[in-house]
Design a protein around this motif. Structure first.
Motif: not given
Length: 327
Positions: A27, A31, A105-108
């Protein structure tokens, strides 16, 4: 980049822990494309099929090389793989296939386990050895979809690395019991709220049993289980259970609540909506949980009781021999 990891709907808790732990570690750091895979049964949703027609026989031979696992589990994994591949092949338009949930996924932060409601567990602590005991009891919960909010008000920042398989966050609290609970509530993401003080422990079925009751009874606002009153002795960093003084497992009675603080805060599970507009009274230096329960009872909130012993309320003495009147 691309990462393959177990599907969030996997039944085996170890598989879900792998996914949860990896996503937490990534997280804000990575990403890319996530491919969630299946293991023992078809899972939903899936949106991507990979043609394995040319390699199916190699896959079956590789699976056959691990017959010892099949014998231990008493399952025919070779035949299971064959049927699984044919089933997903039909759905994907191939002779054989694997199915995945493909997600960019944008990593958030995101709750990939939405099918399993999230419990937010608020843990107050200023004592690392005590904290290790309480957090250890969380590692063995049968229901594993929860986050842990450690509200720390000790002198040195605690090392939580032994518990990195938990979805755990550290919040900077202060020496105020109610303030720390409210701080945890402000940070909670879950649909349900649980509390655990650092010197108590939960049994493995605690979340599973209480959550099942809340989900089965939509009119209930909060539920609680029974508990063991346990006398303990601490020597250095070690805690020793001395004796069980009493097992308390009583059905709900508002009159009994008026007579005393008979329901420990960690024996309860709340719907998160209860705390919208309700705060722990920060003017109180003790009994803030009793005050909150009394307010809920006075405003006709619906309490439920689960007939099980789900946790321990621990009381401590420096003496080797104990009776409850000496503590």
């Amino acid at each position: 980049g691309q990462i393959l990891l177990p599907h969030p709907s996997e039944e085996h808790p170890d598989h879900r822990r792998v996914t949860r732990g990896l996503l937490k570690a990534l997280e804000g750091e990575w990403e890319g494309e996530l491919l969630f895979y299946e293991t023992e049964r078809p899972l939903d949703p899936v949106n991507y099929y990979f043609d394995t027609s040319d390699v199916l026989e190699k896959q079956l031979n590789a699976m056959a090389a691990h017959q010892s696992q099949s014998q231990v589990q008493k399952k025919d994994y070779v035949e299971q793989l064959r049927l699984f591949s044919r089933l997903r092949g039909v759905a994907g338009g191939y002779e054989a296939a694997e199915a995945y949930l493909q997600y960019e996924w944008d990593g958030q932060y995101e709750n990939f386990f939405a099918a399993r409601p999230l419990i937010s567990v608020i843990v107050r602590s200023d004592d690392l050895p005590f904290l290790h005991y309480s957090l250890s009891s969380l590692l063995f919960q049968r229901y594993d979809q929860f986050e842990v909010l450690v509200v720390w008000f000790g002198s040195e920042r605690p090392d939580l690395e032994p518990f990195n398989q938990l979805d755990i966050r550290l919040l900077e609290g202060k020496a105020s019991r109610s303030y720390n609970l409210n701080l945890g509530l402000d940070a909670a993401r879950g649909e349900y709220i649980a509390f655990l003080d650092h010197d108590d422990v939960l049994y493995p079925g605690h979340f599973a049993d209480l959550l099942s009751e809340l989900q089965a009874q939509p009119t209930l606002d909060l539920v609680y289980g029974g508990y063991r009153l346990v006398g303990c002795r601490r020597e250095g960093n070690q805690v020793y259970r001395q004796q069980v003084f009493e097992e308390i497992n009583q059905v709900w009675s508002p009159q009994r609540l008026l007579l005393g603080n008979v329901i420990p805060i960690h024996s309860l599970l709340f719907r998160a909506g209860l705390f919208h507009g309700n705060r722990f009274d920060e003017a109180l230096e003790a009994y803030e949980d009793w005050d909150m329960l009394a307010r809920f009872a006075g405003s006709n909130k619906h309490f439920g009781h689960v007939d099980t012993l789900s946790c321990e309320y621990r009381i401590y003495s420096q003496k080797g021999d104990q009776n409850i009147d000496e503590i």
